[in-house]
Design a protein around this motif. Sequence first.
Motif, PDB file in Angstrom:
ATOM      1  N   ALA A  18      20.518  -1.405 -30.775  1.00  0.00           N
ATOM      2  CA  ALA A  18      21.941  -1.684 -30.511  1.00  0.00           C
ATOM      3  C   ALA A  18      22.481  -0.760 -29.423  1.00  0.00           C
ATOM      4  O   ALA A  18      23.214  -1.203 -28.524  1.00  0.00           O
ATOM      5  CB  ALA A  18      22.753  -1.538 -31.794  1.00  0.00           C
ATOM      6  N   ALA A  19      22.121   0.518 -29.479  1.00  0.00           N
ATOM      7  CA  ALA A  19      22.584   1.468 -28.470  1.00  0.00           C
ATOM      8  C   ALA A  19      22.000   1.111 -27.103  1.00  0.00           C
ATOM      9  O   ALA A  19      22.714   1.150 -26.093  1.00  0.00           O
ATOM     10  CB  ALA A  19      22.213   2.891 -28.860  1.00  0.00           C
ATOM     11  N   MET A  20      20.727   0.749 -27.061  1.00  0.00           N
ATOM     12  CA  MET A  20      20.110   0.382 -25.779  1.00  0.00           C
ATOM     13  C   MET A  20      20.757  -0.875 -25.201  1.00  0.00           C
ATOM     14  O   MET A  20      20.946  -0.973 -23.982  1.00  0.00           O
ATOM     15  CB  MET A  20      18.595   0.180 -25.923  1.00  0.00           C
ATOM     16  N   ALA A  21      21.113  -1.820 -26.064  1.00  0.00           N
ATOM     17  CA  ALA A  21      21.791  -3.031 -25.579  1.00  0.00           C
ATOM     18  C   ALA A  21      23.138  -2.660 -24.957  1.00  0.00           C
ATOM     19  O   ALA A  21      23.509  -3.181 -23.891  1.00  0.00           O
ATOM     20  CB  ALA A  21      21.974  -4.027 -26.713  1.00  0.00           C
ATOM     21  N   ILE A  29      16.711   7.002 -18.199  1.00  0.00           N
ATOM     22  CA  ILE A  29      17.229   5.633 -18.290  1.00  0.00           C
ATOM     23  C   ILE A  29      17.985   5.258 -17.014  1.00  0.00           C
ATOM     24  O   ILE A  29      17.851   4.148 -16.503  1.00  0.00           O
ATOM     25  CB  ILE A  29      18.138   5.483 -19.529  1.00  0.00           C
ATOM     26  N   LEU A  30      18.772   6.196 -16.501  1.00  0.00           N
ATOM     27  CA  LEU A  30      19.587   5.923 -15.313  1.00  0.00           C
ATOM     28  C   LEU A  30      18.833   6.158 -14.003  1.00  0.00           C
ATOM     29  O   LEU A  30      19.378   5.904 -12.933  1.00  0.00           O
ATOM     30  CB  LEU A  30      20.853   6.782 -15.340  1.00  0.00           C
ATOM     31  N   ASP A  31      17.607   6.657 -14.104  1.00  0.00           N
ATOM     32  CA  ASP A  31      16.788   6.963 -12.925  1.00  0.00           C
ATOM     33  C   ASP A  31      17.516   7.935 -11.992  1.00  0.00           C
ATOM     34  O   ASP A  31      17.646   7.708 -10.782  1.00  0.00           O
ATOM     35  CB  ASP A  31      16.396   5.685 -12.183  1.00  0.00           C
ATOM     36  N   ILE A  66      27.720   7.153 -25.913  1.00  0.00           N
ATOM     37  CA  ILE A  66      26.783   6.451 -26.797  1.00  0.00           C
ATOM     38  C   ILE A  66      25.731   7.427 -27.319  1.00  0.00           C
ATOM     39  O   ILE A  66      25.422   7.442 -28.517  1.00  0.00           O
ATOM     40  CB  ILE A  66      26.114   5.270 -26.056  1.00  0.00           C
ATOM     41  N   ALA A  67      25.191   8.241 -26.429  1.00  0.00           N
ATOM     42  CA  ALA A  67      24.154   9.205 -26.822  1.00  0.00           C
ATOM     43  C   ALA A  67      24.691  10.181 -27.866  1.00  0.00           C
ATOM     44  O   ALA A  67      24.014  10.478 -28.858  1.00  0.00           O
ATOM     45  CB  ALA A  67      23.640   9.952 -25.601  1.00  0.00           C
ATOM     46  N   GLN A  68      25.893  10.679 -27.649  1.00  0.00           N
ATOM     47  CA  GLN A  68      26.473  11.633 -28.595  1.00  0.00           C
ATOM     48  C   GLN A  68      26.658  10.990 -29.966  1.00  0.00           C
ATOM     49  O   GLN A  68      26.342  11.590 -30.993  1.00  0.00           O
ATOM     50  CB  GLN A  68      27.802  12.165 -28.051  1.00  0.00           C
ATOM     51  N   ALA A  69      27.129   9.749 -29.993  1.00  0.00           N
ATOM     52  CA  ALA A  69      27.302   9.043 -31.269  1.00  0.00           C
ATOM     53  C   ALA A  69      25.953   8.757 -31.930  1.00  0.00           C
ATOM     54  O   ALA A  69      25.821   8.845 -33.158  1.00  0.00           O
ATOM     55  CB  ALA A  69      28.064   7.735 -31.032  1.00  0.00           C
ATOM     56  N   GLU A  70      24.976   8.456 -31.131  1.00  0.00           N
ATOM     57  CA  GLU A  70      23.649   8.087 -31.635  1.00  0.00           C
ATOM     58  C   GLU A  70      22.890   9.288 -32.220  1.00  0.00           C
ATOM     59  O   GLU A  70      22.095   9.139 -33.137  1.00  0.00           O
ATOM     60  CB  GLU A  70      22.855   7.467 -30.484  1.00  0.00           C
ATOM     61  N   PHE A  71      23.124  10.480 -31.677  1.00  0.00           N
ATOM     62  CA  PHE A  71      22.315  11.635 -32.059  1.00  0.00           C
ATOM     63  C   PHE A  71      23.127  12.727 -32.742  1.00  0.00           C
ATOM     64  O   PHE A  71      23.020  13.911 -32.408  1.00  0.00           O
ATOM     65  CB  PHE A  71      21.560  12.165 -30.834  1.00  0.00           C
ATOM     66  N   ILE A  89      23.942   0.312 -23.699  1.00  0.00           N
ATOM     67  CA  ILE A  89      23.632   1.058 -22.471  1.00  0.00           C
ATOM     68  C   ILE A  89      23.330   0.084 -21.342  1.00  0.00           C
ATOM     69  O   ILE A  89      23.862   0.218 -20.225  1.00  0.00           O
ATOM     70  CB  ILE A  89      22.458   2.031 -22.709  1.00  0.00           C
ATOM     71  N   GLN A  90      22.510  -0.907 -21.593  1.00  0.00           N
ATOM     72  CA  GLN A  90      22.167  -1.888 -20.567  1.00  0.00           C
ATOM     73  C   GLN A  90      23.392  -2.696 -20.134  1.00  0.00           C
ATOM     74  O   GLN A  90      23.535  -3.036 -18.957  1.00  0.00           O
ATOM     75  CB  GLN A  90      21.045  -2.818 -21.044  1.00  0.00           C
ATOM     76  N   ARG A  91      24.289  -2.970 -21.072  1.00  0.00           N
ATOM     77  CA  ARG A  91      25.525  -3.674 -20.737  1.00  0.00           C
ATOM     78  C   ARG A  91      26.344  -2.853 -19.741  1.00  0.00           C
ATOM     79  O   ARG A  91      26.841  -3.379 -18.754  1.00  0.00           O
ATOM     80  CB  ARG A  91      26.328  -3.958 -22.003  1.00  0.00           C
ATOM     81  N   TYR A  92      26.474  -1.532 -20.004  1.00  0.00           N
ATOM     82  CA  TYR A  92      27.221  -0.676 -19.074  1.00  0.00           C
ATOM     83  C   TYR A  92      26.540  -0.606 -17.710  1.00  0.00           C
ATOM     84  O   TYR A  92      27.196  -0.697 -16.673  1.00  0.00           O
ATOM     85  CB  TYR A  92      27.398   0.734 -19.642  1.00  0.00           C
ATOM     86  N   ILE A  93      25.237  -0.442 -17.710  1.00  0.00           N
ATOM     87  CA  ILE A  93      24.503  -0.360 -16.439  1.00  0.00           C
ATOM     88  C   ILE A  93      24.691  -1.646 -15.630  1.00  0.00           C
ATOM     89  O   ILE A  93      24.832  -1.601 -14.406  1.00  0.00           O
ATOM     90  CB  ILE A  93      23.012  -0.055 -16.693  1.00  0.00           C
ATOM     91  N   SER A  94      24.748  -2.789 -16.314  1.00  0.00           N
ATOM     92  CA  SER A  94      24.862  -4.074 -15.611  1.00  0.00           C
ATOM     93  C   SER A  94      26.190  -4.239 -14.875  1.00  0.00           C
ATOM     94  O   SER A  94      26.317  -5.127 -14.027  1.00  0.00           O
ATOM     95  CB  SER A  94      24.673  -5.231 -16.601  1.00  0.00           C
ATOM     96  N   HIS A  95      27.160  -3.403 -15.160  1.00  0.00           N
ATOM     97  CA  HIS A  95      28.458  -3.488 -14.483  1.00  0.00           C
ATOM     98  C   HIS A  95      28.416  -2.946 -13.058  1.00  0.00           C
ATOM     99  O   HIS A  95      29.393  -3.096 -12.316  1.00  0.00           O
ATOM    100  CB  HIS A  95      29.516  -2.699 -15.262  1.00  0.00           C
ATOM    101  N   TYR A  96      27.328  -2.291 -12.693  1.00  0.00           N
ATOM    102  CA  TYR A  96      27.257  -1.624 -11.399  1.00  0.00           C
ATOM    103  C   TYR A  96      26.109  -2.178 -10.558  1.00  0.00           C
ATOM    104  O   TYR A  96      25.079  -2.592 -11.095  1.00  0.00           O
ATOM    105  CB  TYR A  96      27.084  -0.106 -11.600  1.00  0.00           C
TER     106      TYR A  96
END
Length: 177
Positions: A13-16, A60-62, A40-45, A18-25
């Motif tokens: 769910a977190a990766m989905a 992830i962001l390269d 997301i990372a802070q909430a996840e961990f 993350i990918q949604r945010y990345i797709s905006h750019y």
Amino acid sequence: MAETLNEVTFSDAAMAEIQRYISHYPEGRQKSALLPILHIAQAEFGGWVSPEVMDKVAQILDIQPIEVYEVATFYTMFNLKPVGKHVLEVCRTGPCCLRGADQLIETLKQKLNIEEGETSADGMFTLKPVECLASCGTGPMLQVREVFYENIDSEQRVDEFLEMMRSKEHETPTWAQ
């Protein structure tokens, strides 16, 4: 959290998200998604971002890990070490200080037996003074996650607030609304 880069794994769910945010750019501009991805990372961990988690975000962001560290260390909303269940972000700017923020911080330190930046022995509370929370007329105030608690101007109100946060109901007292 002694994990290596390979062991840091986001949930599906977190990766989905993350990918949604990345797709905006546009391609090559994915770094623009860094702030929401750190949230997301802070909430996840567990409410904080370790160096290993920041390295994973960079991967992830390269981008270079230092680019993530620069952002995570600049913004006070990101925790760089484990925190309690409730992070008490107390406004310490001029207007709140005039209305008793310094006393609120001292009272919380005494009641929780901690210093600024520390977590209570029961793991419930971390005390984190922060800059302006934009509630100048209703200080002293503090924030826990996205919720403001205002007019905490007496020891009785501090006691009521801490009791409320320890309870399961989390019903905000009328004086804090």
